[in-house]
Each structure stands twice: as structure tokens, then as C-alpha cells.
Design a protein around this motif. Structure first.
Motif, PDB file in Angstrom:
ATOM      1  N   LYS A  61       6.141  -7.389   8.587  1.00 55.83           N
ATOM      2  CA  LYS A  61       6.539  -8.340   6.672  1.00 55.83           C
ATOM      3  C   LYS A  61       5.905  -7.382   5.867  1.00 55.83           C
ATOM      4  CE  LYS A  61       4.199 -12.723   8.200  1.00 55.83           C
ATOM      5  NZ  LYS A  61       2.999 -13.278   8.512  1.00 55.83           N
ATOM      6  N   THR A  62       6.459  -7.465   4.804  1.00 59.53           N
ATOM      7  CA  THR A  62       5.956  -6.073   3.634  1.00 59.53           C
ATOM      8  C   THR A  62       4.926  -7.055   2.812  1.00 59.53           C
ATOM      9  OG1 THR A  62       7.728  -7.535   2.242  1.00 59.53           O
ATOM     10  CG2 THR A  62       8.442  -5.813   3.076  1.00 59.53           C
ATOM     11  N   TYR A  63       4.206  -6.123   1.698  1.00 58.43           N
ATOM     12  CA  TYR A  63       2.975  -6.340   1.359  1.00 58.43           C
ATOM     13  C   TYR A  63       2.917  -5.442   0.320  1.00 58.43           C
ATOM     14  CZ  TYR A  63       0.339  -2.795   3.451  1.00 58.43           C
ATOM     15  OH  TYR A  63      -0.492  -1.361   4.228  1.00 58.43           O
ATOM     16  N   GLN A  64       2.703  -5.892  -0.941  1.00 58.27           N
ATOM     17  CA  GLN A  64       2.452  -5.106  -2.274  1.00 58.27           C
ATOM     18  C   GLN A  64       0.811  -4.173  -2.581  1.00 58.27           C
ATOM     19  OE1 GLN A  64       3.451  -6.497  -5.836  1.00 58.27           O
ATOM     20  NE2 GLN A  64       5.505  -6.263  -5.595  1.00 58.27           N
ATOM     21  N   ILE A  65       0.932  -3.246  -2.695  1.00 56.48           N
ATOM     22  CA  ILE A  65      -0.376  -1.936  -3.602  1.00 56.48           C
ATOM     23  C   ILE A  65      -0.277  -2.644  -4.857  1.00 56.48           C
ATOM     24  CG2 ILE A  65      -1.884  -0.577  -3.316  1.00 56.48           C
ATOM     25  CD1 ILE A  65      -0.689   0.974  -0.584  1.00 56.48           C
ATOM     26  N   VAL A  66      -1.042  -2.438  -5.331  1.00 61.13           N
ATOM     27  CA  VAL A  66      -0.553  -2.797  -6.948  1.00 61.13           C
ATOM     28  C   VAL A  66      -1.861  -2.031  -7.809  1.00 61.13           C
ATOM     29  CG1 VAL A  66      -0.472  -4.639  -9.455  1.00 61.13           C
ATOM     30  CG2 VAL A  66       0.081  -5.237  -6.999  1.00 61.13           C
ATOM     31  N   TYR A  67      -1.138  -1.052  -8.210  1.00 60.18           N
ATOM     32  CA  TYR A  67      -1.852   0.028  -9.210  1.00 60.18           C
ATOM     33  C   TYR A  67      -2.433  -0.743 -10.772  1.00 60.18           C
ATOM     34  CZ  TYR A  67      -0.364   2.780  -4.912  1.00 60.18           C
ATOM     35  OH  TYR A  67      -0.564   3.353  -4.241  1.00 60.18           O
ATOM     36  N   MET A  68      -3.350  -0.943 -11.155  1.00 59.67           N
ATOM     37  CA  MET A  68      -4.489  -0.827 -12.364  1.00 59.67           C
ATOM     38  C   MET A  68      -4.932  -0.365 -13.262  1.00 59.67           C
ATOM     39  SD  MET A  68      -3.294  -4.768 -11.957  1.00 59.67           S
ATOM     40  CE  MET A  68      -4.191  -5.239 -13.465  1.00 59.67           C
ATOM     41  N   GLN A  69      -3.825  -0.204 -14.297  1.00 56.15           N
ATOM     42  CA  GLN A  69      -4.859   0.717 -15.393  1.00 56.15           C
ATOM     43  C   GLN A  69      -5.941   0.088 -15.949  1.00 56.15           C
ATOM     44  OE1 GLN A  69      -2.908   3.152 -17.377  1.00 56.15           O
ATOM     45  NE2 GLN A  69      -5.051   3.141 -18.698  1.00 56.15           N
ATOM     46  N   ASP A  70      -6.371  -0.884 -16.188  1.00 59.28           N
ATOM     47  CA  ASP A  70      -7.317  -1.586 -16.363  1.00 59.28           C
ATOM     48  C   ASP A  70      -7.112  -2.408 -15.413  1.00 59.28           C
ATOM     49  OD1 ASP A  70      -6.375  -3.091 -18.149  1.00 59.28           O
ATOM     50  OD2 ASP A  70      -6.136  -1.693 -19.549  1.00 59.28           O
ATOM     51  N   VAL A  71      -8.324  -3.845 -16.089  1.00 58.84           N
ATOM     52  CA  VAL A  71      -8.216  -5.213 -15.589  1.00 58.84           C
ATOM     53  C   VAL A  71      -6.885  -5.902 -16.011  1.00 58.84           C
ATOM     54  CG1 VAL A  71      -9.568  -6.991 -15.140  1.00 58.84           C
ATOM     55  CG2 VAL A  71     -11.004  -5.295 -15.449  1.00 58.84           C
ATOM     56  N   ASN A  72      -6.322  -5.477 -17.063  1.00 62.72           N
ATOM     57  CA  ASN A  72      -5.806  -6.535 -17.592  1.00 62.72           C
ATOM     58  C   ASN A  72      -4.007  -6.164 -16.974  1.00 62.72           C
ATOM     59  OD1 ASN A  72      -7.335  -8.868 -18.042  1.00 62.72           O
ATOM     60  ND2 ASN A  72      -7.581  -7.399 -19.977  1.00 62.72           N
ATOM     61  N   THR A  73      -4.039  -4.739 -16.462  1.00 67.84           N
ATOM     62  CA  THR A  73      -2.100  -3.763 -16.829  1.00 67.84           C
ATOM     63  C   THR A  73      -2.244  -3.240 -16.313  1.00 67.84           C
ATOM     64  OG1 THR A  73      -3.166  -3.106 -19.426  1.00 67.84           O
ATOM     65  CG2 THR A  73      -1.449  -2.547 -18.216  1.00 67.84           C
ATOM     66  N   VAL A  74      -1.711  -3.630 -15.062  1.00 69.19           N
ATOM     67  CA  VAL A  74      -1.060  -2.902 -13.683  1.00 69.19           C
ATOM     68  C   VAL A  74       0.447  -1.901 -14.209  1.00 69.19           C
ATOM     69  CG1 VAL A  74       1.363  -4.085 -12.163  1.00 69.19           C
ATOM     70  CG2 VAL A  74      -0.003  -5.459 -13.017  1.00 69.19           C
ATOM     71  N   ALA A  75      -0.163  -0.770 -13.752  1.00 61.12           N
ATOM     72  CA  ALA A  75       0.880   0.101 -13.761  1.00 61.12           C
ATOM     73  C   ALA A  75       1.957   1.058 -12.800  1.00 61.12           C
ATOM     74  CB  ALA A  75      -0.991   1.172 -13.733  1.00 61.12           C
ATOM     75  N   ALA A  76       1.760  -0.147 -11.590  1.00 61.58           N
ATOM     76  CA  ALA A  76       2.636  -0.320 -10.904  1.00 61.58           C
ATOM     77  C   ALA A  76       2.433  -0.914  -9.780  1.00 61.58           C
ATOM     78  CB  ALA A  76       3.101   1.407 -10.449  1.00 61.58           C
ATOM     79  N   ARG A  77       3.435  -0.752  -8.573  1.00 64.33           N
ATOM     80  CA  ARG A  77       3.958  -2.091  -7.796  1.00 64.33           C
ATOM     81  C   ARG A  77       4.289  -0.882  -6.740  1.00 64.33           C
ATOM     82  NH1 ARG A  77       2.574  -6.392  -8.500  1.00 64.33           N
ATOM     83  NH2 ARG A  77       2.512  -8.036 -11.010  1.00 64.33           N
ATOM     84  N   GLN A  78       3.920  -1.416  -5.751  1.00 62.97           N
ATOM     85  CA  GLN A  78       4.731  -0.181  -4.608  1.00 62.97           C
ATOM     86  C   GLN A  78       4.845  -0.930  -3.160  1.00 62.97           C
ATOM     87  OE1 GLN A  78       1.913   2.825  -3.214  1.00 62.97           O
ATOM     88  NE2 GLN A  78       3.500   3.686  -1.612  1.00 62.97           N
ATOM     89  N   ASN A  79       6.344  -1.652  -2.394  1.00 70.02           N
ATOM     90  CA  ASN A  79       5.910  -2.156  -1.633  1.00 70.02           C
ATOM     91  C   ASN A  79       5.766  -1.600   0.191  1.00 70.02           C
ATOM     92  OD1 ASN A  79       6.896  -5.074  -2.896  1.00 70.02           O
ATOM     93  ND2 ASN A  79       8.951  -3.477  -2.992  1.00 70.02           N
ATOM     94  N   VAL A  80       5.500  -1.965   0.974  1.00 68.79           N
ATOM     95  CA  VAL A  80       4.523  -1.718   2.091  1.00 68.79           C
ATOM     96  C   VAL A  80       5.197  -2.534   3.030  1.00 68.79           C
ATOM     97  CG1 VAL A  80       3.052  -0.472   3.316  1.00 68.79           C
ATOM     98  CG2 VAL A  80       2.920  -0.302   0.937  1.00 68.79           C
ATOM     99  N   THR A  81       5.402  -1.922   3.938  1.00 70.14           N
ATOM    100  CA  THR A  81       6.199  -2.780   5.455  1.00 70.14           C
ATOM    101  C   THR A  81       4.576  -2.699   6.098  1.00 70.14           C
ATOM    102  OG1 THR A  81       8.616  -1.954   5.424  1.00 70.14           O
ATOM    103  CG2 THR A  81       7.548  -2.397   7.719  1.00 70.14           C
ATOM    104  N   TYR A  82       4.500  -3.269   6.754  1.00 70.47           N
ATOM    105  CA  TYR A  82       3.853  -3.741   7.604  1.00 70.47           C
ATOM    106  C   TYR A  82       3.572  -2.469   8.392  1.00 70.47           C
ATOM    107  CZ  TYR A  82      -0.369  -5.452  11.096  1.00 70.47           C
ATOM    108  OH  TYR A  82      -1.152  -4.841  11.906  1.00 70.47           O
ATOM    109  N   GLY A  83       2.580  -1.874   9.404  1.00 67.05           N
ATOM    110  CA  GLY A  83       2.511  -0.930  10.152  1.00 67.05           C
ATOM    111  C   GLY A  83       2.766   0.709  10.324  1.00 67.05           C
ATOM    112  N   THR A  84       3.332   0.799   8.316  1.00 70.09           N
ATOM    113  CA  THR A  84       3.107   2.257   8.188  1.00 70.09           C
ATOM    114  C   THR A  84       2.196   2.694   7.082  1.00 70.09           C
ATOM    115  OG1 THR A  84       4.727   1.715   6.555  1.00 70.09           O
ATOM    116  CG2 THR A  84       5.828   1.198   8.327  1.00 70.09           C
ATOM    117  N   THR A  85       2.408   4.190   7.208  1.00 70.12           N
ATOM    118  CA  THR A  85       1.738   4.181   6.429  1.00 70.12           C
ATOM    119  C   THR A  85       2.087   4.915   4.438  1.00 70.12           C
ATOM    120  OG1 THR A  85       0.348   5.451   8.230  1.00 70.12           O
ATOM    121  CG2 THR A  85       0.465   6.330   5.900  1.00 70.12           C
TER     122      THR A  85
END
Length: 155
Positions: A61-85
Motif C-alpha cells: 500500500k501507499t501512504y502520504q507524508i504531509v509537510y505542514m508550514q503551519d496548522v492550516n498550510t500544507v507545504a508538500a505531500r510525499q507519497n511513500v510505499t509501505y516497506g520503503t524508507t
């Protein structure tokens, strides 16, 4: 489990594996060969003439790491595959739209909006799987105490 040639294979329970989707049982590893149970464990007809081993097909499966500038602002999203670093993103990473306040620098990322730095840019924290939910990281800024001093001879 016993199967009878020409009859439907016996009903079996669907297996589970954290971080993976089950895709059925096949005659060869990695989901190749002939499929005998589909992803919902619907069996087909037994047509083997000797003992057989069936192999589960698993898809990470894949999941996302969501990087937040602050509580209301998304700075980036990174898709990651389970089992990878994953590699933790920095302010200059492709796809990052982080605004660093004047006089500050990015110290790293916290796991709560008021937390301390847990990850720094380029860290490789291992598998961050969160039961399929997004992993949310919050920017932590600190005063930039690096200054450039320029000397003039003054004549």
C-alpha cells in the motif's frame, strides 16, 4: 486443506498482512501462474492432479507524508510505499513550497504542531506506516544566528 479434482476449491479465510493488499492465491510466487482464489477469496475449480502449493499475491500500500508550514498550510505531500524508507524533505526539496520567516531557518519537522524536532531534512527514518493514515509533520523554525560580517578598509 483437501481439494477434489473438478470441484470448487474449499472455502478459506482471507489472509491479512499489515501494509499490503491481498490479491488472491496463485500457483507461482509473486502473483504469477494460474489464479485459484481471487482477492475476495472466491475459489475456482480444482484442476491439479497432484498436491499443490498456492501462493498469496501481496501489493504494498501507499501512504502520504504531509509537510505542514503551519496548522492550516500544507507545504508538500510525499507519497511513500509501505516497506520503503522515505527521505525527509527539506525546504529546497522538489515539490516543497515552504516559506521560511525572515531571520529564521528550518530546524526540522515535529510530529505535533507545538512539538520538538523529530526529523531533519534528508533523515531516513525507516517505515513511517500509520495504519494507512497520512503521517503529518510540522515545520519547526529557529532563529538563524549566522551572520555575514564584511570588513571595509576605510581608506
Amino acid at each position: 486443506m483437501n481439494a477434489i479434482y473438478g470441484q470448487q476449491l474449499p472455502v478459506a479465510n482471507q489472509p491479512a498482512r499489515d501494509g499490503y493488499t491481498f490479491g488472491g492465491y496463485y500457483t507461482k510466487k509473486n502473483g504469477s501462474g494460474k489464479q485459484y482464489y481471487d482477492e475476495n477469496m472466491v475459489p475456482s475449480t480444482a484442476d491439479f492432479t497432484e498436491a499443490a502449493t498456492l501462493y498469496a499475491k501481496w501489493t504494498a500500500k501507499t501512504y502520504q507524508i504531509v509537510y505542514m508550514q503551519d496548522v492550516n498550510t500544507v507545504a508538500a505531500r510525499q507519497n511513500v510505499t509501505y516497506g520503503t524508507t522515505p527521505t525527509i524533505m527539506g525546504k529546497d526539496s522538489q515539490g516543497m513550497s515552504l516559506t521560511v520567516p525572515d531571520g529564521y531557518k528550518l530546524a526540522g519537522w515535529a510530529t505535533s504542531e507545538t512539538g520538538k524536532v523529530v526529523y531533519k531534512a534528508s533523515d531516513k527514518p525507516g517505515n513511517l506506516w500509520n495504519d494507512g493514515n497520512a503521517v503529518v509533520l510540522y515545520a519547526v523554525f529557529k532563529k538563524d544566528v549566522t551572520y555575514t560580517v564584511k570588513y571595509e578598509k576605510n581608506g
